[in-house]
Design an enzyme around this catalytic site. Structure first.
Site, PDB file in Angstrom:
ATOM      1  N   THR A   1       0.755  -1.066   0.036  1.00 41.99           N
ATOM      2  CA  THR A   1       0.072   0.078   0.192  1.00 41.99           C
ATOM      3  C   THR A   1       0.833   1.293  -0.012  1.00 41.99           C
ATOM      4  O   THR A   1       1.338   1.536   1.051  1.00 41.99           O
ATOM      5  CB  THR A   1      -0.831  -0.173   1.258  1.00 41.99           C
ATOM      6  OG1 THR A   1      -1.683  -1.116   1.217  1.00 41.99           O
ATOM      7  CG2 THR A   1      -1.693   1.087   1.322  1.00 41.99           C
TER       8      THR A   1
ATOM      9  N   LYS B   1      -7.021   1.318  -3.592  1.00 45.01           N
ATOM     10  CA  LYS B   1      -6.617   0.602  -2.218  1.00 45.01           C
ATOM     11  C   LYS B   1      -6.782   1.665  -0.980  1.00 45.01           C
ATOM     12  O   LYS B   1      -7.043   1.399  -0.027  1.00 45.01           O
ATOM     13  CB  LYS B   1      -5.256  -0.064  -2.236  1.00 45.01           C
ATOM     14  CG  LYS B   1      -4.693  -0.479  -1.009  1.00 45.01           C
ATOM     15  CD  LYS B   1      -5.146  -1.582  -0.338  1.00 45.01           C
ATOM     16  CE  LYS B   1      -4.708  -1.706   1.141  1.00 45.01           C
ATOM     17  NZ  LYS B   1      -5.327  -2.968   1.896  1.00 45.01           N
TER      18      LYS B   1
ATOM     19  N   LYS C   1      -0.819   6.341   8.123  1.00 44.72           N
ATOM     20  CA  LYS C   1      -0.171   6.224   6.622  1.00 44.72           C
ATOM     21  C   LYS C   1      -1.067   6.272   5.623  1.00 44.72           C
ATOM     22  O   LYS C   1      -1.063   7.090   4.624  1.00 44.72           O
ATOM     23  CB  LYS C   1       1.119   5.195   6.619  1.00 44.72           C
ATOM     24  CG  LYS C   1       1.675   5.223   5.429  1.00 44.72           C
ATOM     25  CD  LYS C   1       2.354   3.837   5.148  1.00 44.72           C
ATOM     26  CE  LYS C   1       1.251   3.027   4.632  1.00 44.72           C
ATOM     27  NZ  LYS C   1       1.682   1.613   3.952  1.00 44.72           N
TER      28      LYS C   1
END
Lengths: 294, 294, 294, 294
Positions: free
Chosen positions: C94, C170, C239
C-alpha cells in the site's frame, strides 16, 4: 555588510531594495535576470549565477517553496557549495519544518551557518520596510545579521536557537490568518443570509472587537468579493496549510481547524481559484449557503 | 426616562448602574431580591414583581438564556401582560433568533414595541459603560431608546429594522471570538510541541498581526491555562454556538467551523468544564496533542 | 512461473506460501534473513540479495511503506537495476499514488513492466489465500500475472491501465474502513452514554443493516476495547489516511471525513497508540464524551 | 388484538396493512382521510378522529417528526386524552430523545403505557413486512405488543426499559447510514477524479469488503446520481442528524462526523435538495472536487 540576495519576486525585490537603502553591499540573483537588472538603479550588483551571490558574509534566500529553495541550495554551484566557511544563509522563505531541519544540518556539516528568518507582511508592507521578522538560529549568527533584519522590518522576534522554530511559527501564523478568513467567511454568510449587509457588518466588527489589520484587510476583501489581483495567491495559502499540517503530523498534533482549511483550499483550487487571493476561501461558506457570488 | 430593568447578574447590575448614573429613573427587578436591593444606594427603586418593573416607557431584560427570558415575558404578570401600549421592551440578552422573532410578533400583537439590543463586552467593560450595543428594531423605537444605549455603551450599531438581525449579529460575534480561541489553541499546541514557549509566541502574535484585545485577552488566558474564575462560562459559550448553529440551520447556512466548536464545547463539558471560562476550549488541542495541562 | 518475492512480514509470508503451494518457483528475500529461511520448508529458495530475487519473469514486493519499497527498488542492486527486460514488478504494498506513478515511468524507461496489485485482507485472510487483489497496469502484463493473483486471492479486480489507479482504489478502501471505525465509535459513544449496552447494540447493527464483515470485525474490536495485539497497527492506518489525503491533494479533491480521520489518528498516536490496532480510533469518541475506557 | 394506527404515509400504510393481514382489528386514522379509506379493502376501520383510533389496547403512531406526533398526542381529543388506562401507545416514528422522555412521563402520569418502537427499513421493506423493530419500554408492555411487531417486521430488538433508548438507537442507526453515504461520496470523488469508473469501483467494493445492502443501495444511488424520486427525503435525513446531534448535546457526546453530515445536509438543502433522496449528500464531495454532476 556585503551580502547576496536570491529570489526577487515582489517580496524579495522589496526586501533587497531596503537592504540597499540601508547601505548594504548587495549582489542580487534571480532566475529570470530582468528582475535583478531592475535593482541596479538602487545600487545592486547583478550576479549571473547563484554562486556569485554567495561571496559575502551572508546570503538571503526568498523563494516560493521548498522545491525552489532546494534548487538554489543543492547541487553544483548551489548555496551550499558556494558559501564561504562561517558565512550565513538567511532563509526568509516560508518553507517546511522538515527542509529547515535538513538545511540546518547540511550547512553545519560544511562549516556554514543557517538562520531561518521568515517574515510576516504583504508586498506593500515589505516595500515600506515594515515587515515582522521571525528569526531562529544560533545566537551569534542571529546577532550578526540583526542589522539586516532592521533594514527590512519594523521589528524582529527571536523564537529559538533551532532554525526550524521560526519556520513553525511562521506557518502557524499563516494558519491563524487563514482561520480568520474562514471564520469571517462563515459569519458573513450567516448574517448576510439573515438579511444583514455584510459591509455594515464588517464595519461593526472592526470598530468593536476586531480592530486588527488582519480583520480589516481580509474582511474587506471578502465583503468586496475582490480576490483579484492576488496579494497572496491561493496556491501559496494551500501550501502553507499543508506545511502546517505536515509539521503537526510530524509532532502528532491534531489540527482540526487546519484540516478544515485544507479542504477549503482544495475546493477553491478545484474551481479555478489558482489565481485568486487566498482570502477567496472566505467566500466558500456563502457559496455553500446558496448565496450569490456577487 | 422612566424605565425598568429586569435581570441583575454581573452584566445587568453594571448596566443598570450606568443607567442610574446617567440620570434615568430606573426600577429594577431580580428573581433573588438581594441583587436589586444592592442598587438602592445608586438610586434604584426596587420592584417586587416583574409587572412593577414594566410601568415606564421602556424595560430592559438582561437574562441568561431563552428560557429565563421567556419566563419573565410570558404568563400572568409577565412583561407582555404588563407593559403599556407603545412602551418598548429592550432585550439585551443573547437569545435565539427564533425567540427574537416570536417576541417581535407578540409585542406587536398587543401594541407594544420590541427592540433587540444585545451587547458585546465582559463584565468589567459593562461596569465602565464601554459596551458595544448591537441594536435592531423599528427606527422610531430605536431612536427613542438611543439615550439609554449611550448610558451603557461607548457606541451602538443599528443593524436592521427586524430585531432578530441584532441577535444574529451578536451570535455571529461570539462565534468569531470562539473561533479565535480555537485557532489560538491549535497554533499554541503546534508551536509548543515544536519547542517554542507559548507566552513568547503570544507576545509575538499580539505585537504583530493580532493586536486586538480579543487575541490579547483570550490568548493570555490560554497561555496561562487560567480558566477559573470564568468571565464567561463554558456553558454560555456552548449555548451561543448552539444558537448560531440553529440560526444557520433555519437559514440553510452550513457552518463547519461552528460545528467544530460545538464538539469542542461538548468535550469540555464532558470533562468537568462547567465552571471554567469558555477559553478553556483553547486548551483542548494541546490535550489532544498529548501535552501536559500545566 | 519463476518469480521472486521481496518483503516477508505477516502478509508477505502468507502470500509467498500460497504462491509456493500453487506450484510456482519462488525465490524469497527479506531484510532479516530468518523470515526467508522460514519458508524453505514450503519449497522457497532464499535470495541473499534483492538482485537474486529478481531473476524470474516477475517479482512481488510487499513492504510497509514508500520508503521501504524505494529502498529495495532504487540504488545499486535494486529491483530496477536487477530485473530483466520485459519482466514484471508486481507491487502489492500500500503505497502512495505518487510513488506508483514514478515507478511506472522508471520501469518503462528500462524496458521493464510495472503492475500495481495492492490487496485487501488481514493476515489471516492472506493465509487462507482469500485476499482481494486490486490490480492495474498494461493488459498484457496483467494477463501474464493473473495466475499469481489466483494463487493469493479469491478474486482480483482490474481497475485500469495505469498502475496508480489500483493504489488509489486501495487507499480509498482503507479510508472507507477507517470511516466505519469512526462512525461506529461515535454511534457507540452516543448510545452507551444514553444507557444502551454497546455489545447488544453492535449485535443489533450487524443483525440488521450492517451485516458485512467489516462492521462485525471492527465493531467487535471497538465494543471489546480489544486493540492489542494489532492486526493492522495504528501507524499504518495513519499512513494510509495520509496517502489518501495526499492523493486528494494532488487531484484537488477535498476529503473532510478523511481529514477528521487524520486528526483522530494523530490524537491516538499522541497518546501511546503506536502499538494498538487502528480500530482504537473507534474509542476516541467515547473518550471525548468522558466515558471510561474499559 | 384491537388496535389503532395513526399516520398513513408510505411507511404507515404498509405497516397497517401487515397488521391487518396478521388478523388484527385495526382502526386507522390519517389527517387526509383518503389514505385511511384506501385501507378499507384490507379490512381497516376508518376513524374520523384521533380519539376514535384510541379505543383499543394499543395505538401505533407513525408520523413525520416531533411536531406531527405532538399534534396528535397533545390537546383535546389527542392520544393522551383518549387512550384507556393501561393501554399502550406504540411510537414508531423517528422522534427526538427529548420528546420520547416527555411522552414516557406524560403517559405514565395518566396510567397509560408508552413503548418506543422505531423501525429500520425503506417503504418497500415495510410493505414486505421485513422491517427491523427497535423497541424499548417496560417489559410487560413490550411483551404485550410483541405480536404486533411480528406482524410488521422480520425481527425486533429490545434495547432497554426506557423508551428513549430505542429512539437513540434509531437515530444512531440513521447516522451510521448517512456516514456510509458521506464516506462513499468522498471515496468515489477521489477515485473518479483519479480516472477510475465509479460503477466499476462500487462493484469492487460491494463484492469484497462492503457486501451489506446499505452499501449496495446507497452506493448505487450515488454512482447513478439517481436521487429522484426520494425513498427517504433529504429533509428527513437532515432532521435525523439534527436529532442525533441534539441527543449528543444533551449527553455531552461530541460527534464530529455527525457535525460534518449536518453541514452537508444544509449545503444540499441550500441548493434545492428538498425533494431529493438523502443519498444526494453523497454527490457533494464530487461537486467540491469540481467534478461534473452527471
Amino acid at each position: 555588510m556585503k551580502i547576496g540576495f536570491i529570489g526577487l519576486g515582489r517580496m524579495g525585490s522589496a526586501m533587497a531594495t531596503n537592504l540597499l537603502k540601508a547601505g548594504h553591499d548587495v549582489t542580487v540573483y534571480n532566475r529570470s535576470r530582468d528582475k535583478a537588472e531592475a535593482l541596479v538603479g538602487e545600487g545592486a550588483k547583478v550576479a549571473a549565477t547563484v554562486a556569485e551571490a554567495c561571496r559575502g558574509g551572508a546570503v538571503f534566500t526568498m523563494l516560493a517553496n521548498d522545491d525552489a529553495l532546494s534548487a538554489v541550495v543543492h547541487g553544483d554551484g548551489g548555496v551550499l557549495a558556494s558559501l564561504q566557511r562561517n558565512a550565513i544563509h538567511i532563509s526568509a522563505s516560508t518553507i517546511s519544518v522538515a527542509l529547515s531541519e535538513r538545511l540546518t544540518k547540511e550547512h553545519a556539516a560544511v562549516g556554514q551557518r543557517f538562520v531561518a528568518a521568515p517574515v510576516f507582511g504583504r508586498p506593500e508592507v515589505a516595500a515600506a520596510g515594515k515587515l515582522f521578522v521571525t528569526a531562529a538560529g544560533e545566537p551569534e549568527a542571529i546577532e550578526a545579521v540583526t542589522p539586516l533584519f532592521e533594514a527590512i522590518g519594523q521589528r524582529s522576534f527571536v523564537v529559538g536557537e533551532e532554525p526550524k522554530s521560526a519556520n513553525l511559527v511562521k506557518l502557524s501564523g499563516n494558519f491563524l490568518i487563514a482561520s480568520v478568513i474562514e471564520s469571517l467567511g462563515e459569519a458573513m454568510a450567516l448574517v448576510e443570509k439573515g438579511g444583514v449587509d455584510r459591509h455594515q457588518y464588517l464595519d461593526l466588527l472592526t470598530s468593536t472587537l476586531f480592530g486588527s489589520p488582519v480583520y480589516k484587510t481580509y474582511g474587506g476583501l471578502i465583503a468586496d468579493r475582490k480576490f483579484n489581483p492576488a496579494g497572496f495567491a491561493a496556491p501559496l495559502g494551500q501550501k502553507d496549510i499543508r506545511l502546517a499540517l505536515a509539521a503537526g503530523e510530524a509532532l502528532n498534533v491534531p489540527l482540526p481547524l487546519a484540516s478544515l482549511l485544507r479542504d477549503r483550499f482544495l475546493t477553491l483550487l478545484a474551481h479555478g481559484g489558482e489565481d485568486l487571493d487566498w482570502s477567496a476561501v472566505g467566500a466558500l461558506a456563502a457559496k455553500d449557503a446558496g448565496l450569490g457570488q456577487d
